[in-house]
Design an enzyme around this catalytic site. Sequence first.
Site, PDB file in Angstrom:
ATOM      1  N   GLU A   9       0.815  -1.217   0.000  1.00 17.31           N
ATOM      2  CA  GLU A   9       0.000   0.000   0.000  1.00 17.31           C
ATOM      3  C   GLU A   9       0.849   1.268   0.000  1.00 17.31           C
ATOM      4  OE1 GLU A   9      -3.629   1.530   2.797  1.00 17.31           O
ATOM      5  OE2 GLU A   9      -3.678  -0.547   2.139  1.00 17.31           O
ATOM      6  N   ASP A 105      -2.850  -3.338   2.935  1.00 13.42           N
ATOM      7  CA  ASP A 105      -3.296  -3.587   4.304  1.00 13.42           C
ATOM      8  C   ASP A 105      -4.397  -4.637   4.326  1.00 13.42           C
ATOM      9  OD1 ASP A 105      -1.501  -1.723   5.076  1.00 13.42           O
ATOM     10  OD2 ASP A 105      -2.940  -0.199   5.669  1.00 13.42           O
ATOM     11  N   TYR A 302       0.022  -3.727  13.500  1.00 11.32           N
ATOM     12  CA  TYR A 302      -0.875  -2.971  12.613  1.00 11.32           C
ATOM     13  C   TYR A 302      -1.875  -2.138  13.423  1.00 11.32           C
ATOM     14  CZ  TYR A 302      -4.017  -2.052   8.707  1.00 11.32           C
ATOM     15  OH  TYR A 302      -4.774  -1.443   7.750  1.00 11.32           O
TER      16      TYR A 302
END
Length: 696
Positions: A9, A105, A302
């Site tokens: 990403e 993601d 994350y």
Amino acid sequence: MSITLVIAEKPSVAQTIAAALGVKNKKDGYLEGGGYLISWCVGHLVQLSEAAAYGEQYRKWSYESLPILPEKWQYTVSKDKETQFNILKELMHRADVSEVVNACDAGREGELIFRFVYEVAGCKKPIRRLWISSMEDGAIRSGFDNLKDGREYDALFASALCRAKADWIIGINATRLFSCLYNCTLNVGRVQTPTLKMLADRDAAISTFKKEKYYHVRLALPGAEAASAKIRAAEEAEALKAACEAAQAVCVSVAKEKKTAAPPKLFDLTSLQREANRIYGYTAKQTLDLAQSLYEKRLLTYPRTDSSYLTDDMGGTAADIAALLCGKLPFMAGVSFTPEIARVLNSKKVSDHHAIIPTMELAKTDLATLPESEKNILTLAGARLLFATAEPHAYETVTAVFSCAGANFTARGKTILSDGWKDLERCYRATLKTKPEADDGDSDASTLPELSEGQTFSDFSAKVTEHDTTPPKPHNEASLLSAMERAGNEDTDPDAERRGLGTPATRAAVIEKLVNSGFVERKGKQLIPTKDGNNLVCILPDVLTSPKLTAEWENNLTQIAKGAADPEDFMRRIEDMARELVRTYASVLDGKQDLFKTEKPEIGKCPRCGSLVHEGKKNYYCSNRDCAFVMWKNDRFFEERKIAFSPKIAAALLKSGKVNVKKLYSPKTGKTYDGTVVLADTGGKYVNYRVELPKK
């Protein structure tokens, strides 16, 4: 030899993946080596096209062109990202590339970002999916050892696409509809508008609040203070005080109860944002940006997660990290601590990603080398892992009731039995430069002496204390994030992947958009709706200001992601809603025509007619249309003397006819000097000015 193309990403994530896979050969827009090409998207490279792409009639906003309902959706590559898109497209079509790995993601929006690029580039090659929650080398390599078939995520993409299209349809049609009706740009959104409504409701509750006085009578008993119930009248309170001073107090009951305060859960993004706002004053966006930076440095897992647990197989990793934190975090120096990791493990409560915790990369990092703001967030996340795995806080409450002069008085006490996790929290707070406000319920009651039923007291004093009822507090980011997280949950399926208003990843952006649009302003930590914000909430229908719409959408999107609902049926209902909005709201609400009329800045009084003078883009003009008075900002008098004809100068000229100006440039001598500009003549077509030099 066939090559695998990996698309991340962001550039930083691609570089981290490349390092984990040993890919080192840098090219223009990608890395190459070991059978891999690793490139990146730079966020949303491709987006749904603006309304004007569907016809010239949509370029100008008009009620007649509504609703706008694309039959065939179009996509646009962001202008500033065309170079990277072309690199990706070329890589996808390379003859030696046999498959593409989606390493965006792991979640609904990551799926959307990748698929938009894949489809607009016209790629037909097989997709495999990397699904990880940590950017540590081991997690990345494990993820590549267990790549999923990209087709398994088709339903997730369908739900993401429905969400994007639905937000486009309702957002664009509602925004244009109410903007055209009220002749002002009014941004309307499925998430931001109900969020604004919560702020407006709180603001209304505060502004309509009527303060009321009340009183307590308090008995100063040996080792304890006992208070009466609320008394509304001062005379009644004084009478009870006098009666108590002439009477005995009798203990009529003593109740003891042992209680525990469970350790807090691990952070999901929203709770991390709330706590960072409360402790450090960071906005939700600042916290997300800091957590994202730490994630890309591989120091934090994350951040865009709504889970507050770890998966069952992470026990060993969590124990290692807790041990590492005990040695790394200054407030743990000298503390003996054995974590109970099982408290934070529950795979059933983990959705796309597990809770936010530091990673083992911390072992190789000196905290002092990090920017202070990043160090604060990393320490906060580490401290929470330790709190969450500590012993419960145990205490005993004592409630004693006394009878005196026919009224009851209550004393409360609290005895700590075991500090548990609160001891660690106290150590952590002691290291903070500024002490945060205590959570509700954090105040410790005093310890009461031993009391028994029937015990009497004669030697005590009584007093009356006066109090005011208090209005609700304005929302700050911490309380608003909590409200957004809870909004509409009673209408949302328990197993919905997204609950509340927005997602952990988007709530910060929603708040920022409300501020940047002028509907909300920040006053310190507080978020206050502006006049336009309150007015917007007043004119919009409940369907757009209630969180029920989001709850309904999320229920449907969850079913679509599971393959249990039809995306086309969902989109048909969204289009029907847009048509109904346009049909129903065809005119301005009675008496609301001037709600959003811009209030023009007032500079002073007109020297000709006495009316107000306003500031325009190019001049300062009299509000009386019959009066021709105007002062032009680009008047040659000021330009020649190199003076910016500012509102401050204009106001001074209108008030007193003159203004002192420093460093006036003389067109005749080429020098600068201090002087006074005088409004010399306002009677003719043009206003004249002159300069008076200071007397020597």
